[in-house]
Design an enzyme around this catalytic site. Structure first.
Site, PDB file in Angstrom:
ATOM      1  N   LYS A  27       0.251  -2.950  -1.309  1.00 15.39           N
ATOM      2  CA  LYS A  27       0.878  -4.157  -0.775  1.00 15.39           C
ATOM      3  C   LYS A  27       2.401  -4.003  -0.760  1.00 15.39           C
ATOM      4  O   LYS A  27       3.050  -4.268   0.252  1.00 15.39           O
ATOM      5  CB  LYS A  27       0.480  -5.352  -1.654  1.00 15.39           C
ATOM      6  N   ARG A  96       2.441 -11.448  -6.915  1.00 15.13           N
ATOM      7  CA  ARG A  96       1.245 -10.834  -6.324  1.00 15.13           C
ATOM      8  C   ARG A  96       0.981  -9.459  -6.926  1.00 15.13           C
ATOM      9  O   ARG A  96       1.885  -8.647  -7.050  1.00 15.13           O
ATOM     10  CB  ARG A  96       1.434 -10.677  -4.816  1.00 15.13           C
ATOM     11  N   MET A 107      -5.631  -9.270 -10.639  1.00 14.88           N
ATOM     12  CA  MET A 107      -5.181 -10.644 -10.770  1.00 14.88           C
ATOM     13  C   MET A 107      -4.996 -11.343  -9.428  1.00 14.88           C
ATOM     14  O   MET A 107      -4.558 -10.765  -8.471  1.00 14.88           O
ATOM     15  CB  MET A 107      -3.865 -10.691 -11.517  1.00 14.88           C
ATOM     16  N   HIS A 473     -32.967   8.471 -11.762  1.00 17.89           N
ATOM     17  CA  HIS A 473     -33.974   9.153 -10.957  1.00 17.89           C
ATOM     18  C   HIS A 473     -34.121   8.467  -9.602  1.00 17.89           C
ATOM     19  O   HIS A 473     -34.087   9.114  -8.549  1.00 17.89           O
ATOM     20  CB  HIS A 473     -35.304   9.154 -11.726  1.00 17.89           C
ATOM     21  N   SER A 784     -25.023  32.167  -2.954  1.00 21.66           N
ATOM     22  CA  SER A 784     -25.103  30.728  -2.730  1.00 21.66           C
ATOM     23  C   SER A 784     -24.918  30.078  -4.092  1.00 21.66           C
ATOM     24  O   SER A 784     -25.667  30.361  -5.030  1.00 21.66           O
ATOM     25  CB  SER A 784     -26.460  30.362  -2.140  1.00 21.66           C
ATOM     26  N   TYR A 871     -19.829  28.049   3.997  1.00 20.77           N
ATOM     27  CA  TYR A 871     -20.576  26.861   4.387  1.00 20.77           C
ATOM     28  C   TYR A 871     -20.973  26.036   3.171  1.00 20.77           C
ATOM     29  O   TYR A 871     -20.936  26.514   2.037  1.00 20.77           O
ATOM     30  CB  TYR A 871     -21.844  27.240   5.177  1.00 20.77           C
TER      31      TYR A 871
HETATM   32  P1  ADP Z   1      -4.789 -11.147  -2.104  1.00 20.67           P
HETATM   33  O1  ADP Z   1      -4.595  -9.725  -2.421  1.00 20.67           O
HETATM   34  O2  ADP Z   1      -5.841 -11.833  -2.882  1.00 20.67           O
HETATM   35  O3  ADP Z   1      -4.859 -11.400  -0.620  1.00 20.67           O
HETATM   36  P2  ADP Z   1      -2.089 -11.992  -1.877  1.00 20.67           P
HETATM   37  O4  ADP Z   1      -1.034 -11.585  -2.835  1.00 20.67           O
HETATM   38  O5  ADP Z   1      -2.086 -11.273  -0.593  1.00 20.67           O
HETATM   39  O6  ADP Z   1      -3.475 -11.869  -2.604  1.00 20.67           O
HETATM   40  O7  ADP Z   1      -1.898 -13.550  -1.677  1.00 20.67           O
HETATM   41  C1  ADP Z   1      -2.875 -14.544  -1.560  1.00 20.67           C
HETATM   42  C2  ADP Z   1      -2.500 -15.504  -0.437  1.00 20.67           C
HETATM   43  O8  ADP Z   1      -1.215 -16.055  -0.667  1.00 20.67           O
HETATM   44  C3  ADP Z   1      -2.402 -14.801   0.897  1.00 20.67           C
HETATM   45  O9  ADP Z   1      -2.896 -15.632   1.891  1.00 20.67           O
HETATM   46  C4  ADP Z   1      -0.934 -14.593   1.067  1.00 20.67           C
HETATM   47  O10 ADP Z   1      -0.579 -14.503   2.411  1.00 20.67           O
HETATM   48  C5  ADP Z   1      -0.352 -15.815   0.415  1.00 20.67           C
HETATM   49  N1  ADP Z   1       0.992 -15.562  -0.081  1.00 20.67           N
HETATM   50  C6  ADP Z   1       1.357 -14.614  -0.980  1.00 20.67           C
HETATM   51  N2  ADP Z   1       2.691 -14.622  -1.177  1.00 20.67           N
HETATM   52  C7  ADP Z   1       3.180 -15.588  -0.376  1.00 20.67           C
HETATM   53  C8  ADP Z   1       4.504 -16.069  -0.118  1.00 20.67           C
HETATM   54  N3  ADP Z   1       5.562 -15.538  -0.719  1.00 20.67           N
HETATM   55  N4  ADP Z   1       4.633 -17.059   0.761  1.00 20.67           N
HETATM   56  C9  ADP Z   1       3.555 -17.603   1.374  1.00 20.67           C
HETATM   57  N5  ADP Z   1       2.301 -17.197   1.171  1.00 20.67           N
HETATM   58  C10 ADP Z   1       2.111 -16.197   0.316  1.00 20.67           C
HETATM   59 MG    MG Z   2      -3.686 -10.493   0.575  1.00 26.07          MG
END
Ligand code: ADP
Ligand code: MG
Ligand code: MG
Length: 894
Positions: A27, A96, A107, A473, A784, A871
């Site tokens: 991310k 996030r 999380m 198994h 083999s 192979y």
């Molecule tokens: P996941 O991995 O579960 O998708 P995310 O970190 O992507 O978790 O976030 C969950 C939701 O919150 C997503 O829809 C994301 O777009 C939204 N979100 C995360 N950060 C922000 C932010 N800074 N502003 C607005 N929406 C956010």
């Molecule tokens: Mg997401």
């Protein structure tokens, strides 16, 4: 200099970039990358996975980290022209998680961090909406309470429901600002009571609470289990992304949504997604409100009766933001050379990008996207190949549950062997055979399976077990047969006596219809619609054709019958790498002749019995050679110990019958069985040891092979027999057996009056053979690698007994993976690499292959490529996967 632990992104710049997934997580790396290419990304910063790993070793926030976070935070404040938690105009953050590999179970995100009783007033003043301000705040208390402080989400849900009931309203949207304000107080009370601590009102405490919770979430049980199932390392750690909040819930000109740049289930080149007006991130997936389609194209494709069908699209309600999103869709595909899965939010008409990643897709979509994006110049041939994963092919080669079907899921187990299967429940192998022979489709449901169940498994559409893991198994055999299997489904109680399968309070009886989805590990009530495999999908053909152009490794199959050989050929196998011959002694009429041979007093008696088996084996070989016309066939001479062909000493009835049939006394038979008993048959009188002490057995087999080859050659078949001597540990074993083989071949050719070319080689499956591969190579045309036995003997793990401790070993991280599934490259792999090198040095013409279970495993195939094998050989259903994995190996290793 101190280590850089925090990376800023936003405003068209970023300290990190898309190729730093290891450090910034998927991310974070993509947020940085999107910022760099000028897409609108809310500014923020990413705390590295290394910081997480350090924290997990010693859970304190170091000064270093604190300072770097403070610096990044003030850079964000500068760019935004706002201050974090400023009571007049608060900058707010989301926190996030994001590991290198996207990992459900980590999380959940916390939004709106920085709100408290004062800052919420600033938010209200700036937005002009009380309702909006309190909505954000109540979400924070709810998410923070749940995710960071561990309060069960139900408490909050119940409180919302209670309030709605009290006000007599149905939806959250009908709650007023005052209602939400009241809810915030209720929520705070819930937190204090359930967590034993008040909700923190200090914005900095909130921020660090969020960061530490993300760090710790790496080791939650969910996350640990997920990594174990998916064989992911435990030491990667997760990054933490702290990002400026943008608000999709700021009114009717705001929205939030998710989209795929192409349809992830069909692969069609249409922009596909959903959104909600006046909502925040997680609302779209939470299913509280009916989401709306992104555009008319997508809406038209929805099935009739779908509630979104009558709602306006983003294209209609916010045309400008939609146009911008559509532009970005193309920018992303061009930049990432792959289909993307994105998250976006529109705040007051302005579009913000919150996430992008390569989109998950079905097998069918994967091959279509690969072929079409190549055609559009968005992917090279190599990128197209890499975008298709082995699992995608698994899906395409097996039945699948129709994704559009309404299903009622009963339980979940391990996805042990892919594909969907359905039929009536049977609880024993005998019932499976009987029902299948009566033309009925059955699912075999067992607590676990054992070798006695093989026939029943063979007759069943699929297998479901209550116990056992991915290497049980049931799992291993089902994968070999290409049959769907869900294993280790702990929620099932199988009662053989009562003839029932109980899941919770649901009691199913033998005969009831059931469906399993072995791709996902699901147990589904009744019979649901399935989609058949699409082997003749032209996109699949194109991808496989590319794979064959790119790969340098050959792909053969392990097949013991003409049927399997023909099947594998259709899947693209170029020859047989392992044809086991033991079953050729096992058939009904054959086993008695084999037993006669084993019980004979002298060589003459043995030869007499073998002479009766010879024509049967010859016929088998003729069938296999014909099915593999034009390709090599490696035939392994008899490998298992002889006692496997006799009844066990306690099978009294069988023994009496056999004694009578053979015209010997029961005592004599028992004595012979006793004398063949071995303490450890795996390491006993088997393989070439048998061939040396009972030369007439191998002689008969070689004669059958050569006669079969001459016979089919006379019929115009292009035949390439390769005779393989198993279990060689010393060069003399092979040298002697090679001479005997050649003598027999010469004799047979002279008798028939024709010639056929053949090879003689050996399996490398005993560590000593690998150590002395140079000597052995001088008398072998090919090696083999029998990596099942080689793994067993290198580790000293009996394959039959390791099931007791291997799962524990893998679970506790003593081994990274089950070495019988994934070749142990650092240990067993050394023996393979050394034998390959020494063998080739001594005999430059030496041909090298692998025929263990590993021949169908992508990571092991990558190893075989790097080691320079010629192979790999695997079960017929793995052949397309091996071809693709071999292409991936060629691309990845340059
Ligand atoms: P996941 O991995 O579960 O998708 P995310 O970190 O992507 O978790 O976030 C969950 C939701 O919150 C997503 O829809 C994301 O777009 C939204 N979100 C995360 N950060 C922000 C932010 N800074 N502003 C607005 N929406 C956010
Ligand atoms: Mg997401
Ligand atoms: Mg072996």
């Amino acid at each position: 200099m101190s280590e850089k632990l925090v990376y800023y992104f936003g405003n068209g710049e970023a300290e990190g970039s898309g190729d730093q997934r290891d450090l910034l997580g998927g991310k974070g790396a993509n947020l940085a990358e999107m910022s760099r290419i000028g897409l609108p990304v809310p500014p923020g910063f990413t705390i590295t996975t290394r910081a997480c790993v350090a924290y997990l070793q010693n859970p304190v926030i170091t000064d270093e980290l604190r300072e770097q976070v403070a610096a990044a935070l003030s850079r964000v404040e500068q760019v935004m022209g706002k201050k974090y938690a400023d009571p007049d105009d608060p900058l707010l953050f989301s926190c996030r998680s994001g590991a290198r590999i996207s990992m459900p179970g980590m999380m959940d995100t916390v939004l709106n961090i920085g709100l408290n009783d004062e800052t919420v007033q600033g938010l209200i003043a700036r937005s002009g909406s009380e309702r909006f301000g309190y909505d954000c705040y109540r979400r924070l208390v709810q998410m923070y309470g749940n995710v960071v402080m561990g309060v069960d989400g139900e408490h909050f849900e119940n409180a919302i429901d209670d309030l709605k009931a009290k006000r007599g309203v149905k939806t959250d949207a009908e709650l007023t600002a005052d209602d939400l304000k009241e809810l915030i107080e209720t929520f705070k009370g819930i937190v204090a009571e359930q967590a034993g601590q008040p909700f923190p009102t200090d914005p900095h405490e909130q921020l660090w609470g969020g960061i530490e919770a993300v760090f710790r979430s790496w080791n939650t049980e969910r996350a640990v289990t997920y990594r174990r199932i998916n064989r992911l390392p435990d030491d990667m750690g997760t990054a933490v992304n702290v990002q400026t909040m943008v608000f999709g819930n700021m009114g009717e000109r705001s929205a939030t949504g998710v989209a795929f740049t192409r349809d992830p289930s069909t692969g069609e080149n249409v922009f596909y997604g959903e959104f909600l007006v006046n909502a925040q991130g997680e609302d779209v997936v939470a299913g509280i409100r009916t989401p709306q389609a992104l555009n008319r194209e997508g809406r038209d494709r929805l099935p009739d009766g779908n509630p979104s069908k009558n709602l306006p699209t983003l294209e209609e309600v916010m045309p400008e933001a939609y146009a911008e999103l559509e532009r970005i869709r193309h920018v992303l595909e061009e930049h990432y050379h792959n289909m993307q899965d994105i998250e976006f939010t529109i705040q007051d008409g302005k579009l913000w990008m919150l996430q992008t990643r390569n989109g998950k897709r079905t097998g069918r979509a994967a091959v279509r996207i690969a072929v079409e994006m190549f055609g559009e110049g968005l992917m090279t041939r190599e990128q197209a190949l890499l975008s298709v994963e082995p699992d995608h092919l698994d899906q395409l080669l097996h039945d699948q549950v129709d994704p559009a079907a309404q299903v009622s899921m009963l339980a979940r187990g391990l996805p042990a062997s892919p594909g969907a299967a359905q039929g009536e429940i049977v609880l024993s192998a005998e019932d499976a055979v009987a029902a299948a022979q009566a033309g009925r489709k059955v699912l075999l449901v067992r607590r676990e399976t054992s070798p006695e169940d093989i026939d029943g498994m063979h007759h069943a559409e699929g297998i479901l077990t209550a116990r056992g893991g991915m290497t049980s198994h049931a799992a291993v055999v089902a994968r070999g047969m290409g049959k769907p299997c869900v294993a280790g489904c702990g929620d099932l109680v199988v009662d053989y006596t009562a003839g029932t399968v109980t899941v919770g309070d649901r009691v199913l009886k033998a005969g009831d219809p059931l469906t399993i989805d072995g791709t996902q590990g699901l147990v589904i009530d009744g019979l649901v619609p399935l989609i058949s495999p699409s082997l003749d999908d032209p996109n699949l053909r194109q991808v496989m054709a590319w794979a064959d152009e790119v790969r340098t490794l050959g792909v053969r199959t392990n097949a013991d019958t003409p049927h399997d050989a023909a099947q594998a050929r259709e899947f693209g196998a170029a020859g047989i790498g392992l044809c086991r011959t033991e079953h050729m002694f096992f058939g009904d009429e054959r086993i008695s002749k084999m037993r006669e041979m084993i019980l004979a007093e002298d060589e003459a008696g043995r030869r007499k019995a073998l002479a009766k088996i010879l024509p049967l084996q010859q016929a088998d070989f003729e069938g296999i050679f014909t099915a593999m016309d034009g390709f090599p066939v490696t035939v392994r001479l008899l490998d298992p110990p002889l006692h496997e062909f006799l009844p066990a000493p306690d099978m009294t009835a069988e023994i009496d019958a056999l004694a009578e049939e053979l015209g010997v006394t029961r005592e004599h038979l028992l004595q012979r069985i006793e004398s063949l008993h071995e303490m450890n048959p795996m390491l006993g009188h088997r393989g070439c040891r048998l061939g040396l002490t009972y030369p007439e057995i191998y002689e008969t087999q070689v004669e059958a092979i050569i006669r079969a080859a001459l016979a089919v050659q006379a019929r115009g078949v292009d035949v390439h027999p390769e005779i393989m001597i198993p279990l060689v540990g010393t060069v003399r074993e092979l040298a002697v057996l090679r001479e005997k083989t050649e003598a027999t071949a010469r004799r047979v050719m002279a008798e028939v009056g024709a010639e056929v070319a053949y090879k003689v080689g050996t399996m490398i499956e005993i560590p000593r053979a690998a150590l002395l591969a140079d000597q052995i190579a001088r008398v072998a045309d090919f090696f083999s690698f029998g990596t099942n036995d080689l793994t067993q003997m290198t580790f000293g793990y009996s394959r039959d007994d390791a099931g007791v401790f291997l799962p524990d070993y893998v679970k506790n991280g003593i081994l990274p993976a089950d070495p019988f599934q994934q070749l142990d490259q650092e240990g067993v792999g050394q023996l393979v690499a050394m034998a390959a090198r020494k063998g080739r040095e001594a005999n430059p013409d030496l041909h090298l292959g692998i025929c263990g279970e590993h021949g169908g495993d992508p990571s092991s195939i990558d190893f075989c490529h790097r080691t320079g094998l010629d192979y790999v050989s695997c079960s017929p259903f793995r052949v397309p996967i091996a071809r693709l994995a071999a292409a991936h190996a060629a691309i990845r290793n340059g």
